[in-house]
Write an enzyme that holds these catalytic residues in place. Structure first.
Site, mmCIF file in Angstrom:
data_model
loop_
_atom_site.group_PDB
_atom_site.id
_atom_site.type_symbol
_atom_site.label_atom_id
_atom_site.label_comp_id
_atom_site.label_asym_id
_atom_site.label_seq_id
_atom_site.Cartn_x
_atom_site.Cartn_y
_atom_site.Cartn_z
ATOM 1 N N GLY A 1 0.838 -1.202 0.000
ATOM 2 C CA GLY A 1 0.000 0.000 0.000
ATOM 3 C C GLY A 1 0.869 1.247 0.000
ATOM 4 O O GLY A 1 2.026 1.211 -0.429
ATOM 5 N N GLU B 1 5.747 -3.450 1.075
ATOM 6 C CA GLU B 1 5.868 -3.180 -0.361
ATOM 7 C C GLU B 1 5.028 -1.933 -0.615
ATOM 8 O O GLU B 1 3.825 -2.010 -0.801
ATOM 9 C CB GLU B 1 5.357 -4.409 -1.122
ATOM 10 N N CYS C 1 2.238 0.248 -8.427
ATOM 11 C CA CYS C 1 3.346 0.793 -7.633
ATOM 12 C C CYS C 1 4.587 0.925 -8.498
ATOM 13 O O CYS C 1 5.475 1.711 -8.192
ATOM 14 C CB CYS C 1 3.592 -0.049 -6.393
HETATM 15 C C1 UN1 Z 1 1.946 -3.384 -7.460
HETATM 16 O O1 UN1 Z 1 1.620 -2.443 -8.182
HETATM 17 O O2 UN1 Z 1 1.675 -3.384 -6.227
HETATM 18 O O3 UN1 Z 1 5.725 -5.228 -11.759
HETATM 19 C C2 UN1 Z 1 2.621 -4.619 -7.948
HETATM 20 C C3 UN1 Z 1 4.518 -5.009 -11.863
HETATM 21 C C4 UN1 Z 1 3.571 -6.068 -11.358
HETATM 22 C C5 UN1 Z 1 3.335 -5.939 -9.899
HETATM 23 C C6 UN1 Z 1 2.980 -4.579 -9.412
HETATM 24 N N1 UN1 Z 1 4.112 -7.374 -11.635
HETATM 25 O O4 UN1 Z 1 4.076 -4.004 -12.370
#
Ligand code: UN1
Length: 499
Positions: free
Chosen positions: A231, A253, A287
Site C-alpha cells: 500500500g 511493499e 506501484c
Molecule cells: C503493485 O503495483 O503493487 O511489476 C505490484 C509489476 C507487477 C506488480 C505490481 N508485476 O508491475
C-alpha cells in the site's frame, strides 16, 4: 457484466457472500455491484485463533505435500482464469488484458512455489571445534497476515499466500475495502481446492473484511508473527512501526516514484513503447508505474513528440471493451488527487498535455482521464511524491551521472530503468554508483516485473521483498543448530571453563 454471472461461471453460489454494510462499487460506472459484511473485532480475534491452530497442523505436513496443494490451487485458477480476470476488471477497473495478466501471475507463482516446496534448503556450516557441525534450518512461522491494495487485488495476495503456505504457515488476508469481492472469490477457490486435499487443515486460509481498524487489529496481534503489507508509504509507516514495536516481522511493499532514463544511444521507438505502457498501464495505478522521465537533451524533442503522438492514439474507456487500453481511476478521491497534482505542476511552470476527464456524459459517477504528460522546467527539483494516476513528469538532462543522482533523489526506491545501447552507461546504472532502487532494468520499462525475481524496493518503499528468488526466507524463521558428535565439550572461542 453482472457479478452474478461471473460467480456462476466459477460455480460459486451467490449466497456464499451474505450482504452487509460495506458497499462495493465498480469504478467502471461507479455503481454498487454488491455489499459485503465487515468483520467485528471479536470475529477477527477468532479468525487469528483459528489460524494459529491451523498452522500447528499444517507445519507438520511435509513441504512437498504442501507444494502439491498449491499446484492444485494453480490448476483451479487455470480453470477460472477468464472469469476471475473479468471480476478483477469489474472490481478494480483495470483493462481485461491486465486482469488476465494478474491471474496469470497467480498461476505462475503457484508453479514457482510448488517447485520451491522441494527446495527449502538450509546450509551446513563447518565448525571451529573438532567433532562438531553446524546447520542452518528453516522453520515455519505461524499465521501470516497479508494486507493487499486495490490495484493488484489478487496477484499480490497470491505472491504472499503461495510462499507462506508452502513454507508451512496459515494465512489471513485483509484485502482493500475497495476490492473485497475478488478476495472472497479467491478464498472460495482456495477452500474448494483444500476440500479435495486431505492434509489441508480447516482455516488454513481466511479473509477478514473491513476498514483500517480491522487491519490495525491484525497488525497489533502478537499471534501473527509476520505481516506482509502492500500500500502507500503512509500506511506502511504505521504498519512497520506497529509490528516492530511488538518485535514481529514485516514485509513492506509500498509506494514508488519510478523513473526511466533515455540516453542518446537508445532505441527510441522501443523506449517510447515501454514508457507508454509503464506510465498509462493500469491507468497509472501500479506501484511500478513510470512517474518520471529523464530525457537526454539530444533526443528530448524527438521523444516528446513521439510520446504525444502515442498518447493521442490511446483509447480510454470501459476496461471490459478490449479496444480500450486505459480504464477508469479507482474513485473520485484519486481523480481529485490527480487534478491537484496537475495544478501544482503548472504553478511551478510545468507544461501539461492531457489530464482531463473524459466520457463524463456516459459515466457520470466514474472517473476516466486522459493520461497526462508534464514537461517540467530543468531547474525544478524532481517530484517527490507519488500520485496514483497516469501523470508523467519529464525532465531534460545532459550528464548521465546527474540524471542518476536526480532519479535517486526521492524518498522512494522501487523501480527504475535506463534505455541505452552503450554498455558503459548500462553497467554504471546497475553498479554501486547507479540506481538505488530494488528494481533496475535495462531496455525494459519500470513495470511488469516477472514473478521469478525478488520484488520490492528500498527507502520509503519499505525494504521488503516478495515473490521470487529467495523471498521465501521471509516466511520462515532461521534456526542455527550446532551438533557435537565428539566425546569432549570444547567451547567456542577457545574459552577454558574447567570444573
Ligand atoms: C503493485 O503495483 O503493487 O511489476 C505490484 C509489476 C507487477 C506488480 C505490481 N508485476 O508491475
Amino acid at each position: 457484466m453482472h457479478l452474478q454471472q461471473l460467480l456462476q461461471d466459477m460455480n460459486i453460489d451467490v449466497d456464499t457472500f451474505p450482504g452487509g454494510e460495506l458497499e462495493v462499487r465498480s469504478p467502471i460506472d461507479g455503481k454498487i455491484i454488491s455489499t459485503v459484511k465487515a468483520h467485528s473485532t471479536h470475529e477477527v480475534s477468532e479468525v487469528i485463533q483459528l489460524a494459529t491452530e491451523a498452522s500447528q497442523n499444517w507445519k507438520l505436513v511435509p513441504a512437498p505435500v504442501r507444494g502439491e496443494l498449491i499446484r492444485q490451487f494453480g490448476n483451479t485458477l487455470r480453470q477460472h482464469k477468464a472469469a476471475l480476470g473479468r471480476l478483477v476488471t469489474l472490481e478494480c477497473g483495470k483493462i481485461y488484458q491486465e486482469g488476465l495478466g494478474e491471474v496469470q501471475e497467480m498461476i505462475d507463482i503457484c508453479d514457482f512455489a510448488q517447485g520451491l516446496s522441494r527446495q527449502l534448503y538450509g546450509l551446513t556450516i563447518v565448525s571451529e571445534r573438532p567433532g562438531h557441525k553446524m546447520l542452518e534450518l528453516w522453520q515455519p512461522l505461524g499465521p501470516v497476515g497479508i494486507i493487499s491494495a486495490f490495484n493488484f487485488p489478487v496477484a499480490v495476495w497470491a505472491w504472499n499466500a503461495a510462499l507462506a503456505v508452502i513454507c508451512g504457515n496459515s494465512i489471513i488476508w485483509k484485502p482493500s475495502e475497495k476490492t473485497p469481492i475478488t478476495a472472497l472469490v479467491c478464498q472460495e477457490l482456495f477452500i474448494r481446492t483444500c476440500k479435495q486435499f486431505e492434509q489441508a487443515p480447516d482455516y488454513l486460509s481466511q479473509v477478514i473484511i473491513g476498514d483500517a481498524t480491522i487491519g490495525e487489529q491484525l497488525v497489533n496481534d502478537r499471534r501473527v508473527p509476520l505481516i506482509s503489507a502492500t500500500g502507500s508509504c503512509a500506511m506502511g509507516k504505521k504498519v512497520g512501526t506497529a509490528v516492530a514495536s511488538r518485535f514481529g516481522k514485516s514485509i513492506l511493499e509500498l509506494g514508488g516514484n519510478n523513473a526511466v532514463i533515455v540516453a542518446p544511444s537508445a532505441d527510441i521507438d522501443m523506449a517510447v513503447r515501454a514508457i507508454v505502457f509503464g506510465a498509462v498501464g493500469t491507468a497509472g495505478q501500479r506501484c511500478t508505474t513510470t512517474r518520471r522521465l529523464f530525457l537526454h537533451a539530444s533526443i528530448y524533442h524527438d521523444v516528446i513528440s513521439k510520446l504525444k503522438k502515442a498518447y493521442q492514439s490511446i483509447s480510454i474507456g470501459n476496461p471490459l471493451d478490449e479496444n480500450n487500453l486505459v480504464g477508469p481511476l479507482i474513485d473520485k478521491q484519486s481523480y481529485d488527487a490527480m487534478q491537484a497534482a496537475i495544478l501544482k505542476a503548472e504553478a511551478v511552470g510545468g507544461k501539461v498535455t492531457g489530464g482531463k476527464r473524459v466520457n463524463q456524459e456516459s459515466f457520470e459517477h466514474a472517473y476516466y482521464v486522459e493520461p497526462c504528460l508534464i514537461e517540467m522546467p530543468e531547474a525544478e527539483k524532481t517530484i517527490q511524491t507519488e500520485t496514483f494516476a497516469p501523470l508523467l513528469y519529464i525532465y531534460p538532462y545532459t550528464d548521465l551521472e546527474c540524471a542518476v543522482a536526480l532519479q535517486n533523489d526521492v524518498p522512494q526506491g522501487l523501480s527504475s530503468s535506463i534505455f541505452t545501447n552503450d554498455i558503459r552507461e548500462s553497467e554504471l546504472f546497475i553498479s554501486a554508483m547507479g540506481s538505488d532502487c530494488g528494481i533496475a532494468n535495462i531496455n525494459i520499462g519500470t513495470s511488469g516485473a516477472e514473478i521469478g525475481g525478488a520484488f520490492g524496493g528500498e527507502k520509503e518503499t519499505g525494504g521488503g521483498r516478495e515473490s521470487g528468488s529467495d523471498a521465501w526466507k521471509n516466511y520462515m524463521r532461521r534456526m542455527t543448530s550446532t551438533t557435537n558428535y565428539s566425546r569432549d565439550l570444547p567451547l567456542a572461542q577457545g574459552i577454558k571453563f574447567d570444573l
